[in-house]
Design a protein around this motif. Structure first.
Motif, PDB file in Angstrom:
ATOM      1  N   ALA A  26      32.740  44.913  74.959  1.00  0.00           N
ATOM      2  CA  ALA A  26      32.707  43.470  75.230  1.00  0.00           C
ATOM      3  C   ALA A  26      32.526  43.127  76.704  1.00  0.00           C
ATOM      4  O   ALA A  26      31.825  42.194  77.059  1.00  0.00           O
ATOM      5  CB  ALA A  26      33.958  42.803  74.681  1.00  0.00           C
ATOM      6  N   ASP A  27      33.134  43.923  77.570  1.00  0.00           N
ATOM      7  CA  ASP A  27      33.033  43.591  78.996  1.00  0.00           C
ATOM      8  C   ASP A  27      31.627  43.831  79.529  1.00  0.00           C
ATOM      9  O   ASP A  27      31.242  43.295  80.558  1.00  0.00           O
ATOM     10  CB  ASP A  27      34.082  44.350  79.805  1.00  0.00           C
ATOM     11  CG  ASP A  27      34.027  45.849  79.528  1.00  0.00           C
ATOM     12  OD1 ASP A  27      34.481  46.625  80.374  1.00  0.00           O
ATOM     13  OD2 ASP A  27      33.541  46.239  78.445  1.00  0.00           O
TER      14      ASP A  27
ATOM     15  N   ASN B 226      29.575  40.377  77.498  1.00  0.00           N
ATOM     16  CA  ASN B 226      29.800  38.968  77.823  1.00  0.00           C
ATOM     17  C   ASN B 226      30.304  38.777  79.250  1.00  0.00           C
ATOM     18  O   ASN B 226      31.095  39.576  79.750  1.00  0.00           O
ATOM     19  CB  ASN B 226      30.844  38.376  76.870  1.00  0.00           C
ATOM     20  CG  ASN B 226      30.305  38.312  75.457  1.00  0.00           C
ATOM     21  OD1 ASN B 226      29.212  37.825  75.225  1.00  0.00           O
ATOM     22  ND2 ASN B 226      31.077  38.808  74.518  1.00  0.00           N
TER      23      ASN B 226
ATOM     24  N   GLY C  66      32.580  37.574  81.931  1.00  0.00           N
ATOM     25  CA  GLY C  66      34.014  37.245  82.003  1.00  0.00           C
ATOM     26  C   GLY C  66      34.852  37.765  80.861  1.00  0.00           C
ATOM     27  O   GLY C  66      35.991  37.343  80.677  1.00  0.00           O
ATOM     28  N   ALA C  67      34.320  38.696  80.054  1.00  0.00           N
ATOM     29  CA  ALA C  67      35.119  39.206  78.929  1.00  0.00           C
ATOM     30  C   ALA C  67      35.963  40.392  79.366  1.00  0.00           C
ATOM     31  O   ALA C  67      35.585  41.141  80.261  1.00  0.00           O
ATOM     32  CB  ALA C  67      34.197  39.605  77.798  1.00  0.00           C
ATOM     33  N   LYS C  68      37.078  40.539  78.693  1.00  0.00           N
ATOM     34  CA  LYS C  68      37.903  41.700  78.973  1.00  0.00           C
ATOM     35  C   LYS C  68      37.422  42.830  78.066  1.00  0.00           C
ATOM     36  O   LYS C  68      36.689  42.619  77.111  1.00  0.00           O
ATOM     37  CB  LYS C  68      39.369  41.373  78.686  1.00  0.00           C
ATOM     38  CG  LYS C  68      39.949  40.274  79.545  1.00  0.00           C
ATOM     39  CD  LYS C  68      41.474  40.425  79.647  1.00  0.00           C
ATOM     40  CE  LYS C  68      42.086  39.248  80.373  1.00  0.00           C
ATOM     41  NZ  LYS C  68      42.171  38.014  79.533  1.00  0.00           N
TER      42      LYS C  68
ATOM     43  N   SER D 129      37.083  45.503  75.159  1.00  0.00           N
ATOM     44  CA  SER D 129      37.376  45.361  73.725  1.00  0.00           C
ATOM     45  C   SER D 129      38.615  46.157  73.355  1.00  0.00           C
ATOM     46  O   SER D 129      38.895  47.206  73.946  1.00  0.00           O
ATOM     47  CB  SER D 129      36.209  45.899  72.904  1.00  0.00           C
ATOM     48  OG  SER D 129      34.996  45.440  73.433  1.00  0.00           O
TER      49      SER D 129
END
Lengths: 331, 329
Positions: free
Chosen positions: B56-57, B60, B62-64, B66
């Motif tokens: 995920a990082d 996206n 600004g995603a943390k 997964s």
């Protein structure tokens, strides 16, 4: 299906047969000239019709005497097969009875042709099929049912090497009655290679048939249309046949692969034929560009018209002359 | 149309449908569940199993990181296990580093998600690996598909299957548009697959009948677990049933040749009709139309041959309601 060393079928080059038929008028030397002419014209094979009048015609038939004069003897057929072999052009013929089948088989023909009139001559079909060689079956005047029955007769001797020829048995045939779409139907219904035996005048129809994926074209040809004979007027001269072959080959290339994108030669013209965003008037440095200051003109080596919204509203970094193509670095 | 080869299987032409069981994220990061899913895919008869391994990082802004994905090592083990069970495998990834990792694990193909259809640099990177690419085209116009294919093919890779898919999760029937598969095939002359996000097993089965060469469908151990894509995921029994039906459809498509089957030629006699006598016809009578009728079974003279019966005289007495045979005339 394979005839000699040529493979016939979808995706393969069209197998073009020069039908000499009875245009030799019973003269074996004329027949030899026809073979040479067929080779020169670029045909993939030359074809004749092998018969004995008394074998396939009733003596009372008005055509009997004519066909008797058109007969060639066994030694003549051997000569013709030999000439064709020397010239390197495949040679085969329409068979009309068991005798002709045996004769041609002995001469080593790569295939047998069955005329439209014999579509329902099941005994002959069975005999030919028994030789185990490819069969080209003309379907003029035929219905799907008759073709199905003919194929069943052939398949009963485990011979599956058949190609069908769509044919309209009119001499000559009119373009309006050709119903070329029947070629698609034959292919779909019988799952066999399908060709066209053409009796129209000229070569427009055979070339057009290429657009339907026709894999065999059979066309009458003659040395001179002014010679005597019932098929002369619907035959092509050697020059016309050569032209037809060239047109068929061109059509094959013209069909392409169906993927819609610019060709190599188009890429150059693309630059010239498209448009660029161009200054309609002189635009001094610092001016905000408005819609009425630009127009769209060829050539297309500038900014594409669809980006107009990204140009209008921007400021000219330098002075832009009237008629100058606006590029990204000036705004 | 050229066939695409994945592992030892071929796609396109008359080849069997290539069926992919997509585990997605339905394992929720649990290795044991993921292992069980591989077993289920093999048991259901799938050709391949895939996982989503999207970090995920990396995806996206600004995603943390997964939390519900597997580790790289676990993924590798799953690949190994899939191979042992005779399945082909890959993971759905979205960045170059991951592509390198899974290539190193011996995947036999790549799956590109619809969102990356316009990620042209990524497509080029994948294309250059030389592995077959299954390209999803959801929510796209024809020009975006065209551009993506152009990038892949210009990088020297022709082994592409174009996926028709829908991005609605789940997709209502009106929006499935199976006919887009015909368009994609005609426009690009490539094998077309169907990545299904509807509920149930019907659309993939129909898609196969309509010419889809690859089917991809999410599956889960139990929809009750409410895994990431649970609404559009099949449970093990349903997956097996879908695959069974797809193989049936392949058999049912059969031959295009219109002719009676061997065993039909016997039974058809009883369904057809014969020319029969409607009334008693005394010996010597010239037979006319009105003396005849048509009844089953078709063991006598068939109706099309009427003209050979009418006008002939009866050689013997013919009773009422008797099948006419040639020796009676």
């Amino acid at each position: 299906m394979k005839i000699g060393n040529k493979i016939i079928g979808e995706g393969k080059p069209c197998f073009i047969v020069a039908e000499a038929g009875i245009n030799h008028n019973g003269d074996v030397n004329l027949a030899k000239e026809l073979i040479k002419a067929a080779k020169d014209a670029g045909a993939d094979a030359v074809k004749f019709q092998t018969f004995k009048a008394k074998s396939f015609l009733s003596k009372k038939s008005p055509q009997f005497e004519l066909f008797q004069t058109l007969e060639l003897g066994e030694n003549h057929w051997a000569e013709l097969a030999s000439v064709a072999s020397e010239l390197g052009i495949p040679f085969f013929s329409t068979v009309t009875d068991e005798e002709s089948v045996d004769l041609l088989d002995k001469l080593g023909v790569p295939a047998f042709k069955i005329a439209s009139g014999d579509l329902t001559h099941l005994p002959l079909l069975r005999y030919v099929a028994g030789k185990g060689k490819p069969i080209i079956l003309s379907t003029g005047m035929g219905t799907l049912g008759e073709i199905e029955e003919a194929l069943n007769a052939i398949y009963s001797s485990a011979n599956k090497q058949v190609a069908l020829l769509h044919c309209v048995s009119a001499y000559p045939a009119n373009p309006e009655e050709m119903n070329l779409r029947a070629i698609n139907t034959l292919r779909e219904v019988f799952q066999l290679p399908v060709g066209l035996s053409d009796h129209t005048i000229g070569s427009t129809i055979p070339v057009a048939a290429m657009a339907l994926g026709t894999v065999i074209i059979e066309k009458h040809f003659t040395l001179d249309k002014n010679l005597a004979g019932p098929d002369q007027k619907l035959s092509l001269s050697p020059a016309e046949f050569k032209q037809m072959v060239a047109n068929i080959r061109a059509m094959e290339k013209a069909l392409g692969n169906g993927i819609k994108k610019p060709t190599e030669s188009e890429l150059e013209i693309r630059k010239i034929a498209r448009r660029s965003i161009v200054a309609r008037i002189r635009i001094p440095r610092g001016t905000i560009i408005t819609e009425d200051m630009v127009r769209f003109a060829r050539p297309g080596n500038g900014i594409e018209p669809r980006f107009a919204e990204l140009v209008v509203g921007r400021r000219a970094k330098v002075g832009i002359e009237e008629g100058q193509a606006i590029l990204w670095d000036v705004i | 149309m050229r066939k695409v080869r994945i592992g030892n299987k071929f796609i396109g032409g008359g080849e069997p449908t290539f069926i992919i069981a997509e585990a997605g994220l339905n394992h929720d990061g649990d290795f044991e569940i993921a292992k069980r899913m591989v077993e289920i895919a093999a048991d259901a008869g799938a050709d391949a199993v895939t996982f989503q391994h999207i970090l995920a990082d990396r995806l996206n802004v600004g995603a943390k990181a997964s939390t519900n994905i597997l580790t790289d090592t676990e993924l590798e083990h799953l690949f190994h296990y899939a191979n042992e069970l005779g399945l082909l495998y890959t993971a759905c990834v979205i960045d170059n580093e991951s592509i390198d990792k899974i290539t190193g694990c011996g995947v036999s193909f790549f799956k590109i998600v619809s969102g990356d259809l316009t990620n042209l640099p990524f497509l080029e990177y994948c294309a250059k690996k030389g592995l077959p690419i299954l390209l999803s085209t959801g929510a796209a116009g024809i020009s975006e598909v065209e551009t993506a294919l152009d990038v892949i093919q210009s990088a020297g890779n022709q082994d592409i299957v174009v996926y028709h898919t829908n991005s609605g999760y789940p997709t209502p029937p009106e929006d499935v548009n199976l006919r887009v598969m015909d368009t994609l095939q005609q426009a690009f002359q490539l094998p077309v697959g169907f990545c299904d996000h509807t509920v149930g097993i019907l659309p993939p089965i129909v898609a196969v009948a309509r010419g889809a060469k690859v089917i991809e469908k999410h599956f889960t151990l139990d929809r009750g677990l409410k895994g990431t894509d649970y609404e559009v995921s099949l449970e093990p029994g349903e997956l097996k049933e879908m695959i069974r039906n797809i193989r049936l459809v392949e058999r049912m498509l059969g031959s295009p040749v219109k002719k009676p089957l061997e065993y039909e030629t016997n039974t058809v006699k009883f369904a057809r009709r014969s020319i029969v006598s409607r009334i008693r016809i005394p010996r010597g009578t010239i037979i006319t139309d009105d003396m005849l009728a048509f009844k089953r079974p078709g063991t006598g003279v068939a109706p099309p041959l009427m003209n050979l019966v009418v006008g002939r005289s009866a050689k013997v007495d013919i009773n009422e309601d008797e099948i006419i045979t040639w020796d009676m005339l």
